[in-house]
Design a protein around this motif. Structure first.
Motif, PDB file in Angstrom:
ATOM      1  N   PRO A  71      -1.927   2.953  11.080  1.00 48.57           N
ATOM      2  CA  PRO A  71      -2.204   2.989   9.638  1.00 48.57           C
ATOM      3  C   PRO A  71      -1.135   2.317   8.790  1.00 48.57           C
ATOM      4  O   PRO A  71      -1.409   1.907   7.657  1.00 48.57           O
ATOM      5  CB  PRO A  71      -2.259   4.498   9.332  1.00 48.57           C
ATOM      6  N   LEU A  72       0.096   2.206   9.323  1.00 52.70           N
ATOM      7  CA  LEU A  72       1.197   1.645   8.538  1.00 52.70           C
ATOM      8  C   LEU A  72       1.290   0.125   8.652  1.00 52.70           C
ATOM      9  O   LEU A  72       1.625  -0.556   7.677  1.00 52.70           O
ATOM     10  CB  LEU A  72       2.522   2.266   8.991  1.00 52.70           C
ATOM     11  N   LEU A  73       1.011  -0.420   9.812  1.00 56.72           N
ATOM     12  CA  LEU A  73       1.258  -1.847  10.058  1.00 56.72           C
ATOM     13  C   LEU A  73       0.539  -2.772   9.073  1.00 56.72           C
ATOM     14  O   LEU A  73       1.125  -3.779   8.643  1.00 56.72           O
ATOM     15  CB  LEU A  73       0.885  -2.189  11.498  1.00 56.72           C
ATOM     16  N   PRO A  74      -0.717  -2.484   8.658  1.00 58.81           N
ATOM     17  CA  PRO A  74      -1.356  -3.382   7.665  1.00 58.81           C
ATOM     18  C   PRO A  74      -0.610  -3.415   6.331  1.00 58.81           C
ATOM     19  O   PRO A  74      -0.750  -4.381   5.577  1.00 58.81           O
ATOM     20  CB  PRO A  74      -2.755  -2.787   7.504  1.00 58.81           C
ATOM     21  N   GLN A  75       0.168  -2.376   6.056  1.00 58.17           N
ATOM     22  CA  GLN A  75       0.931  -2.330   4.808  1.00 58.17           C
ATOM     23  C   GLN A  75       2.152  -3.242   4.852  1.00 58.17           C
ATOM     24  O   GLN A  75       2.789  -3.469   3.821  1.00 58.17           O
ATOM     25  CB  GLN A  75       1.394  -0.881   4.529  1.00 58.17           C
ATOM     26  N   LEU A  76       2.475  -3.746   6.033  1.00 58.22           N
ATOM     27  CA  LEU A  76       3.679  -4.565   6.212  1.00 58.22           C
ATOM     28  C   LEU A  76       3.326  -6.010   6.509  1.00 58.22           C
ATOM     29  O   LEU A  76       4.062  -6.724   7.199  1.00 58.22           O
ATOM     30  CB  LEU A  76       4.545  -3.974   7.331  1.00 58.22           C
ATOM     31  N   ALA A  77       2.174  -6.452   6.007  1.00 58.02           N
ATOM     32  CA  ALA A  77       1.777  -7.857   6.165  1.00 58.02           C
ATOM     33  C   ALA A  77       2.839  -8.759   5.542  1.00 58.02           C
ATOM     34  O   ALA A  77       3.444  -8.427   4.524  1.00 58.02           O
ATOM     35  CB  ALA A  77       0.421  -8.090   5.498  1.00 58.02           C
ATOM     36  N   GLY A  78       3.063  -9.904   6.174  1.00 60.55           N
ATOM     37  CA  GLY A  78       4.083 -10.822   5.699  1.00 60.55           C
ATOM     38  C   GLY A  78       5.393 -10.713   6.448  1.00 60.55           C
ATOM     39  O   GLY A  78       6.346 -11.446   6.146  1.00 60.55           O
TER      40      GLY A  78
END
Length: 322
Positions: A71-78
């Protein structure tokens, strides 16, 4: 030293890999798996690679499963994310932590993995026991850690007593009973560990069924019990002196952010405030109503905090090069 090997052609391995692949798909994630053999016994260790950009090393908690970070990884795009599956979990080989000096092994492991990934230095995001290991590494090699972002109660820092739920794992004859209680008997019951760690039931209800399938499949890998029990015993036994006390933490010089759920079942945020006050550049951020894995309760808020901290790390790096 002979460590337990995880057979890649086993039914259990395939079930865990399939469950994890479905979870990544449910979160629109496409990881690249990299495998490394580490000396002295060719221990097979897996690292999952996500995205592009500035590198960030992520070290999971418990025995090292990457899947809870979905759930967290998509929030760290870039960012270029490297998620280390610590030996004992995450489809890396099994690991009996009582066969090694865990402190030295943790420092060596993180250093070897960073070398293989060609990371001279990087920010480290770490959870629970992984946070404890990351802090050991930052104390030993501060020049390689741009900053620490520690999620949940970070292992055994400033703790004078072992949490009650972990004491059973250390008592003779009760370890196996403890593991039977922790390992879900079916995927339908796999939400139990999250509830016991203080995660909000509403947040749990929003997770895809593939998350529960991962809990069930990874907890049923053949080396899960020995990896978990040996880790808990090694880290919580007073005779091993693996806790991090005030005298040690005062030497922690890298910027350190603790992100702590107010319902963390292992320790209250007040302990986080004590840790933040002891380290040289510490800060505590609390997530109201969240449990031991606060990003599951509020991935957007935790993601926002982490992105802001990573931007600070990038700015410091740019200033240091001028």
């Amino acid at each position: 030293m002979t460590q337990p090997i995880l057979e890649h052609d086993s039914v259990a391995f395939q079930a865990a890999r399939n469950a994890e692949n479905q979870l990544w798909a449910d979160f629109n994630l496409k990881p690249k798996a990299r495998w490394f053999k580490l000396p002295p016994d060719d221990l097979r260790v897996r690292v999952l690679e996500f995205g592009h950009g500035d590198p960030v090393l992520i070290i999971p908690g418990n025995t090292g499963d990457p899947y809870p970070f979905a759930p967290l990884l998509p929030q760290l795009a870039g960012y270029h994310l490297f998620v280390l599956a610590r030996p004992g979990g995450g489809l890396s080989d099994g690991f009996d932590h009582e066969q090694v000096d865990v402190h030295q092994f943790a420092v060596d492991l993180i250093g070897q993995i960073m070398d293989k990934l060609d990371l001279k230095s990087a920010p480290i995001i770490a959870h629970s026991m992984g946070a404890h290991w990351a802090t050991w590494f930052a104390l030993a090699h501060p020049e390689r850690v741009d900053q620490l972002i520690l999620l949940g109660n970070p292992g055994r820092m400033l703790m004078t007593k072992t949490p009650g739920m972990l004491k059973m794992a250390m008592m003779p004859g009760l370890g196996q009973w403890f593991m039977k209680r922790q390992i879900p008997k079916s995927a339908k019951r796999a939400w139990g560990p999250l509830h016991r760690m203080g995660t909000d039931p509403v947040a749990v209800s929003k997770l895809p069924q593939s998350f529960a399938a991962c809990v069930y499949a990874f907890d049923h890998l053949p080396n899960y019990a020995v990896s978990t029990l040996s880790l808990l015993r090694s880290m919580n036994s007073e005779k091993n002196h693996n806790g991090l006390g005030e005298d040690q933490l005062r030497h922690l010089s890298v910027p350190t952010t603790l992100i702590w759920g107010t319902n963390d079942a292992l320790a209250r945020p007040e302990l986080g405030q004590e840790i933040a006050a002891v380290v040289q550049h510490g800060e505590l951020v609390t997530i109201n109503g969240a449990g031991h894995e606060p990003w599951i309760d509020d991935p957007e808020k935790v993601g926002t905090i982490i992105r802001l901290k990573l931007k600070d790390s990038r700015l410091r790096a740019e200033l240091s090069r001028r």
